[in-house]
Write a protein that holds these residues in place. Sequence first.
Motif, short mmCIF file in Angstrom:
data_model
loop_
_atom_site.label_atom_id
_atom_site.label_comp_id
_atom_site.label_asym_id
_atom_site.label_seq_id
_atom_site.Cartn_x
_atom_site.Cartn_y
_atom_site.Cartn_z
N ALA A 32 18.78 6.73 15.23
CA ALA A 32 17.64 6.82 16.14
C ALA A 32 17.40 8.30 16.44
O ALA A 32 18.34 9.04 16.72
CB ALA A 32 17.92 6.06 17.42
N TRP A 33 16.14 8.71 16.38
CA TRP A 33 15.78 10.11 16.64
C TRP A 33 14.59 10.12 17.58
O TRP A 33 13.63 9.36 17.40
CB TRP A 33 15.41 10.80 15.33
CG TRP A 33 15.00 12.22 15.50
CD1 TRP A 33 15.82 13.29 15.68
CD2 TRP A 33 13.67 12.75 15.51
NE1 TRP A 33 15.09 14.45 15.80
CE2 TRP A 33 13.75 14.13 15.70
CE3 TRP A 33 12.41 12.19 15.38
CZ2 TRP A 33 12.65 14.96 15.77
CZ3 TRP A 33 11.29 13.00 15.45
CH2 TRP A 33 11.42 14.38 15.63
N THR A 34 14.64 10.99 18.60
CA THR A 34 13.53 11.15 19.54
C THR A 34 13.03 12.58 19.46
O THR A 34 13.81 13.53 19.62
CB THR A 34 13.98 10.83 20.98
OG1 THR A 34 14.53 9.50 21.01
CG2 THR A 34 12.81 10.92 21.94
N CYS A 35 11.73 12.74 19.20
CA CYS A 35 11.14 14.07 19.07
C CYS A 35 11.26 14.83 20.39
O CYS A 35 10.82 14.33 21.43
CB CYS A 35 9.67 13.95 18.66
SG CYS A 35 8.84 15.56 18.55
N PRO A 36 11.84 16.02 20.37
CA PRO A 36 11.96 16.83 21.59
C PRO A 36 10.61 17.27 22.16
O PRO A 36 10.52 17.62 23.33
CB PRO A 36 12.78 18.05 21.15
CG PRO A 36 13.44 17.66 19.88
CD PRO A 36 12.54 16.65 19.24
N ARG A 37 9.56 17.26 21.34
CA ARG A 37 8.25 17.73 21.81
C ARG A 37 7.37 16.60 22.33
O ARG A 37 6.85 16.66 23.43
CB ARG A 37 7.53 18.46 20.69
CG ARG A 37 8.30 19.65 20.19
CD ARG A 37 7.65 20.99 20.49
NE ARG A 37 8.57 22.10 20.29
CZ ARG A 37 9.03 22.50 19.12
NH1 ARG A 37 8.68 21.90 18.01
NH2 ARG A 37 9.86 23.53 19.05
N CYS A 38 7.18 15.54 21.55
CA CYS A 38 6.23 14.49 21.94
C CYS A 38 6.91 13.22 22.45
O CYS A 38 6.24 12.35 23.01
CB CYS A 38 5.29 14.14 20.78
SG CYS A 38 6.05 13.21 19.43
N GLY A 39 8.23 13.08 22.28
CA GLY A 39 8.94 11.91 22.76
C GLY A 39 8.87 10.70 21.83
O GLY A 39 9.42 9.65 22.16
N ASN A 40 8.21 10.83 20.68
CA ASN A 40 8.15 9.72 19.73
C ASN A 40 9.55 9.37 19.26
O ASN A 40 10.37 10.24 18.99
CB ASN A 40 7.28 10.11 18.53
CG ASN A 40 7.21 9.00 17.51
OD1 ASN A 40 6.71 7.92 17.81
ND2 ASN A 40 7.71 9.24 16.31
N ARG A 41 9.83 8.08 19.16
CA ARG A 41 11.14 7.63 18.69
C ARG A 41 10.99 7.04 17.30
O ARG A 41 10.13 6.20 17.06
CB ARG A 41 11.70 6.57 19.64
CG ARG A 41 13.11 6.17 19.29
CD ARG A 41 13.67 5.19 20.32
NE ARG A 41 15.05 4.88 20.07
CZ ARG A 41 15.47 3.96 19.21
NH1 ARG A 41 14.62 3.27 18.50
NH2 ARG A 41 16.77 3.73 19.05
N ASP A 42 11.81 7.51 16.38
CA ASP A 42 11.81 7.03 15.00
C ASP A 42 13.21 6.58 14.63
O ASP A 42 14.20 7.04 15.20
CB ASP A 42 11.42 8.15 14.02
CG ASP A 42 9.93 8.21 13.75
OD1 ASP A 42 9.28 7.15 13.77
OD2 ASP A 42 9.43 9.32 13.52
#
Length: 100
Positions: A32-42
């Motif tokens: 699980a990865w969460t973008c530090p800029r936009c908060g999108n989780r992939d």
Amino acid sequence: MLIPCLACESRFGPDEFFRACSDYNRGRDLVAWTCPRCGNRDELRVLPGELGFGYPLRGRFAVHDRLRVPGLRRQRGDLRLDISLESDSWRVLTRVRQPV
């Protein structure tokens, strides 16, 4: 090497990207990865020499975008995934899931 967020197209160096990984699902072999800029989780799959981005499909994970990361290595542990690139390494732990 810069690794993009597929949602906002921000780019991250390997250290910032892999520090944003929060959970390793060993059964599905997904991080699980969460973008530090936009908060999108992939969710993504760390493979030797590449990252695989995709989505769940009929009980499995279908990789639809592959990003080459030369030298990327992985080692699965019982409750973790160890990722290494050149002399750097990151450990993504499995979050213990409580029965419902």
